[in-house]
Design a protein around this motif. Sequence first.
Motif, mmCIF file in Angstrom:
data_model
loop_
_atom_site.group_PDB
_atom_site.id
_atom_site.type_symbol
_atom_site.label_atom_id
_atom_site.label_comp_id
_atom_site.label_asym_id
_atom_site.label_seq_id
_atom_site.Cartn_x
_atom_site.Cartn_y
_atom_site.Cartn_z
ATOM 1 N N ASP A 354 3.797 1.873 18.353
ATOM 2 C CA ASP A 354 2.569 1.102 18.179
ATOM 3 C C ASP A 354 1.855 1.547 16.908
ATOM 4 O O ASP A 354 1.222 0.747 16.233
ATOM 5 C CB ASP A 354 1.647 1.293 19.387
ATOM 6 N N ARG A 355 1.934 2.859 16.648
ATOM 7 C CA ARG A 355 1.298 3.422 15.457
ATOM 8 C C ARG A 355 2.317 4.294 14.721
ATOM 9 O O ARG A 355 3.083 5.024 15.352
ATOM 10 C CB ARG A 355 0.094 4.297 15.830
ATOM 11 N N ILE A 356 2.295 4.236 13.399
ATOM 12 C CA ILE A 356 3.164 5.085 12.584
ATOM 13 C C ILE A 356 2.287 5.876 11.609
ATOM 14 O O ILE A 356 1.465 5.298 10.893
ATOM 15 C CB ILE A 356 4.199 4.259 11.795
ATOM 16 N N ILE A 357 2.467 7.199 11.604
ATOM 17 C CA ILE A 357 1.756 8.074 10.667
ATOM 18 C C ILE A 357 2.772 8.579 9.647
ATOM 19 O O ILE A 357 3.804 9.136 10.020
ATOM 20 C CB ILE A 357 1.113 9.275 11.388
ATOM 21 N N VAL A 358 2.495 8.370 8.373
ATOM 22 C CA VAL A 358 3.390 8.836 7.307
ATOM 23 C C VAL A 358 2.688 9.946 6.543
ATOM 24 O O VAL A 358 1.576 9.748 6.023
ATOM 25 C CB VAL A 358 3.765 7.685 6.349
ATOM 26 N N GLY A 359 3.320 11.116 6.510
ATOM 27 C CA GLY A 359 2.702 12.285 5.867
ATOM 28 C C GLY A 359 2.255 12.009 4.452
ATOM 29 O O GLY A 359 1.121 12.294 4.076
ATOM 30 N N GLU A 360 3.136 11.436 3.635
ATOM 31 C CA GLU A 360 2.749 11.125 2.258
ATOM 32 C C GLU A 360 3.685 10.079 1.673
ATOM 33 O O GLU A 360 4.911 10.195 1.813
ATOM 34 C CB GLU A 360 2.773 12.384 1.385
ATOM 35 N N VAL A 361 3.112 9.082 1.026
ATOM 36 C CA VAL A 361 3.902 8.049 0.352
ATOM 37 C C VAL A 361 4.048 8.456 -1.115
ATOM 38 O O VAL A 361 3.056 8.613 -1.818
ATOM 39 C CB VAL A 361 3.220 6.667 0.452
ATOM 40 N N ARG A 362 5.301 8.627 -1.563
ATOM 41 C CA ARG A 362 5.543 9.063 -2.943
ATOM 42 C C ARG A 362 6.405 8.079 -3.725
ATOM 43 O O ARG A 362 6.267 7.962 -4.930
ATOM 44 C CB ARG A 362 6.258 10.418 -2.966
ATOM 45 N N ARG A 363 7.324 7.422 -3.032
ATOM 46 C CA ARG A 363 8.334 6.631 -3.736
ATOM 47 C C ARG A 363 8.226 5.145 -3.377
ATOM 48 O O ARG A 363 7.606 4.769 -2.392
ATOM 49 C CB ARG A 363 9.738 7.147 -3.401
ATOM 50 N N ARG A 365 10.569 3.103 -2.266
ATOM 51 C CA ARG A 365 11.203 2.709 -1.006
ATOM 52 C C ARG A 365 10.278 2.975 0.180
ATOM 53 O O ARG A 365 10.162 2.165 1.094
ATOM 54 C CB ARG A 365 12.516 3.470 -0.831
ATOM 55 N N GLU A 366 9.602 4.127 0.167
ATOM 56 C CA GLU A 366 8.687 4.475 1.256
ATOM 57 C C GLU A 366 7.538 3.485 1.323
ATOM 58 O O GLU A 366 7.147 3.029 2.406
ATOM 59 C CB GLU A 366 8.160 5.895 1.049
ATOM 60 N N ALA A 367 6.980 3.138 0.152
ATOM 61 C CA ALA A 367 5.846 2.204 0.114
ATOM 62 C C ALA A 367 6.258 0.821 0.609
ATOM 63 O O ALA A 367 5.527 0.176 1.379
ATOM 64 C CB ALA A 367 5.297 2.130 -1.303
ATOM 65 N N GLU A 368 7.428 0.351 0.160
ATOM 66 C CA GLU A 368 7.903 -0.967 0.589
ATOM 67 C C GLU A 368 8.118 -1.012 2.098
ATOM 68 O O GLU A 368 7.709 -1.973 2.767
ATOM 69 C CB GLU A 368 9.203 -1.319 -0.144
ATOM 70 N N THR A 369 8.758 0.030 2.641
ATOM 71 C CA THR A 369 9.011 0.072 4.083
ATOM 72 C C THR A 369 7.706 0.144 4.858
ATOM 73 O O THR A 369 7.551 -0.483 5.913
ATOM 74 C CB THR A 369 9.897 1.279 4.447
ATOM 75 N N ARG A 395 -2.107 2.715 -8.709
ATOM 76 C CA ARG A 395 -0.853 3.440 -8.514
ATOM 77 C C ARG A 395 0.099 2.689 -7.589
ATOM 78 O O ARG A 395 1.307 2.689 -7.788
ATOM 79 C CB ARG A 395 -1.119 4.841 -7.934
ATOM 80 N N LEU A 396 -0.446 2.042 -6.569
ATOM 81 C CA LEU A 396 0.399 1.315 -5.620
ATOM 82 C C LEU A 396 1.024 0.070 -6.241
ATOM 83 O O LEU A 396 2.165 -0.284 -5.929
ATOM 84 C CB LEU A 396 -0.413 0.914 -4.381
ATOM 85 N N THR A 397 0.295 -0.594 -7.128
ATOM 86 C CA THR A 397 0.752 -1.894 -7.638
ATOM 87 C C THR A 397 1.451 -1.808 -8.988
ATOM 88 O O THR A 397 1.869 -2.822 -9.537
ATOM 89 C CB THR A 397 -0.439 -2.865 -7.746
ATOM 90 N N ASN A 398 1.574 -0.606 -9.555
ATOM 91 C CA ASN A 398 2.246 -0.443 -10.843
ATOM 92 C C ASN A 398 3.442 0.491 -10.712
ATOM 93 O O ASN A 398 3.539 1.246 -9.739
ATOM 94 C CB ASN A 398 1.265 0.100 -11.887
ATOM 95 N N PRO A 399 4.384 0.443 -11.681
ATOM 96 C CA PRO A 399 5.539 1.342 -11.623
ATOM 97 C C PRO A 399 5.082 2.797 -11.560
ATOM 98 O O PRO A 399 4.028 3.132 -12.121
ATOM 99 C CB PRO A 399 6.276 1.042 -12.935
ATOM 100 N N PRO A 400 5.823 3.673 -10.871
ATOM 101 C CA PRO A 400 7.143 3.418 -10.275
ATOM 102 C C PRO A 400 7.108 2.854 -8.844
ATOM 103 O O PRO A 400 8.133 2.458 -8.316
ATOM 104 C CB PRO A 400 7.766 4.808 -10.268
ATOM 105 N N ILE A 401 5.929 2.810 -8.196
ATOM 106 C CA ILE A 401 5.890 2.358 -6.796
ATOM 107 C C ILE A 401 5.946 0.834 -6.727
ATOM 108 O O ILE A 401 6.746 0.259 -5.996
ATOM 109 C CB ILE A 401 4.641 2.915 -6.087
#
Length: 545
Positions: A354-363, A365-369, A395-401
Amino acid sequence: MKRKKANSSRPRKTSRPRKAVRKASSRDPRNPKAAVKEAVIDQYEYKSKDIPIIITVQKVKGEFVPIYEVRISSISKTTEFLLEKIRQELIKQVSLGVVDILDAKKTGQVEGVFADTIADLIHKHFPDADEETSGFLTSYLIARSLGLGNIELLMDDAQLEEIVINQSDEPVWVYHKKHGWLKTTVFLKDEEQIRHYAALIGRKVGRQISVLEPLLDAHLNEGDRVNATLMPISTAGNTITIRKFSRDPWTITRLVKYGTISSEAAAWIWMAMHYEMSAIIAGGTASGKTSALNCFANFFPPNQRVLSIEDTREIQLPRFLHWVPLNTRLPNAEGKGEISMGDLLVNSLRMRPDRIIVGEVRRKREAETLFEAIHTGHSVYATFHANTAEEAIERLTNPPIEVPKVMLPAISLIIVQFRNRRSGQRRTFQIAETLPNAGFNVILQYDPKKDRLVQVAKSRSFFQTLKLYTGLTDKDVAAEIAEKRRVIDYLVKHSILTVDAVGRVIAEYYTDKENLFRFIKADRPFLESEQGEPKGVVAPPRPAP
């Protein structure tokens, strides 16, 4: 002759500290006799296993940072000499293979073998020692023989966040929760000892560090994270950096009590958590992003399944929650067996969360998923490196993410954490909402002069989304925020501080709100012993780190 005379007079002046303080060498930089104490800033005690430790933080003339003095009470120089003699005898008498020492499953068995032999040797050298003293000496010798020596004493100090070894010629440094960076009175003998400790840590987790592979990044069984480097990569000397896993994690009560966030802002975030609106907790290094995420996750209802995905196990949720923690895995020496955060995120979607906690988004692929998970109906909460809401969007909307802007409005809130480099204080810096056009609107902004969050704009998206999916009116929303704020103020007033205690009250809010508010109206502490488990909630045992 003059030199001898000077030395003979010193013990009379500093006999008590010298009896208790353990020293690694008599060279001037390491010699407390040469230091002139100015003022004691802080002093406290704790136990490292059965070893009583006294910590004194003090200013010393000629030093530009305070000194963190480590004392083992009850050990004199003579006792220390005898203990070292016992340790040498112990090494000769106990025969253990490297595999036994490094096998985590055999740790208790190995310590048992040592303890039996140590008991005989202590009885031989200290025939009059009582049971308590024998236990203390046994713990001391086991730590010296099997572990990281004096570093293990530091690792048991709950006030420390980081333990850093830069080289053998420097003292060990520590980052203290209250006092920041401090120099300790602990030294390592030489570069080879640092290298030995790094290799020991690496082998325990199936990694190796050598001239060919001079970098090590490992997670210990307790959850602590270790990074090590060898010369000549680190030109001054071999290094070890230990980031400690918090044994007593922060809760929303502590954040409000210490001024990190206001109860009103916390109630806003609770509304988002309650009604499954996703959020990103952004901030710079050591700004308290993960601590804040851990606090806000306490607001989850107890009847939903929560999955956490981390590199290092830091999230610690109340035992009343249906929680499955997942950790990444580094590749082995052959470069195989790696489990990345992206792998776990993809896998988690098949685990009915129901809920997903992600420690840190760096890449990327992680952001897309992460954004795909939100669009498929999951509530996701993650930390992200950015100093402002604007920077997070950029940062989210520009390369590399490079997340497509059309996906960005799936994130309802961006909560920005901040650490004042001058004072060391951590504060919630901004609470912003994302807009349908992938822009942002800062609703609450930290005012350093007032040292609190102030409202700088009205919501243009958050409350509309909330009302759309819940059917609540403006009046209902305002009443519920006020209700949640009242619960948070109650937690603060009655100093309900621990993760499980806070989680218990939050669980009661969801399962029997009327009963909880009877306690709040009566201004009476909420006691779990009176209430038992929340209705309809089974509290599983907390998973081990």
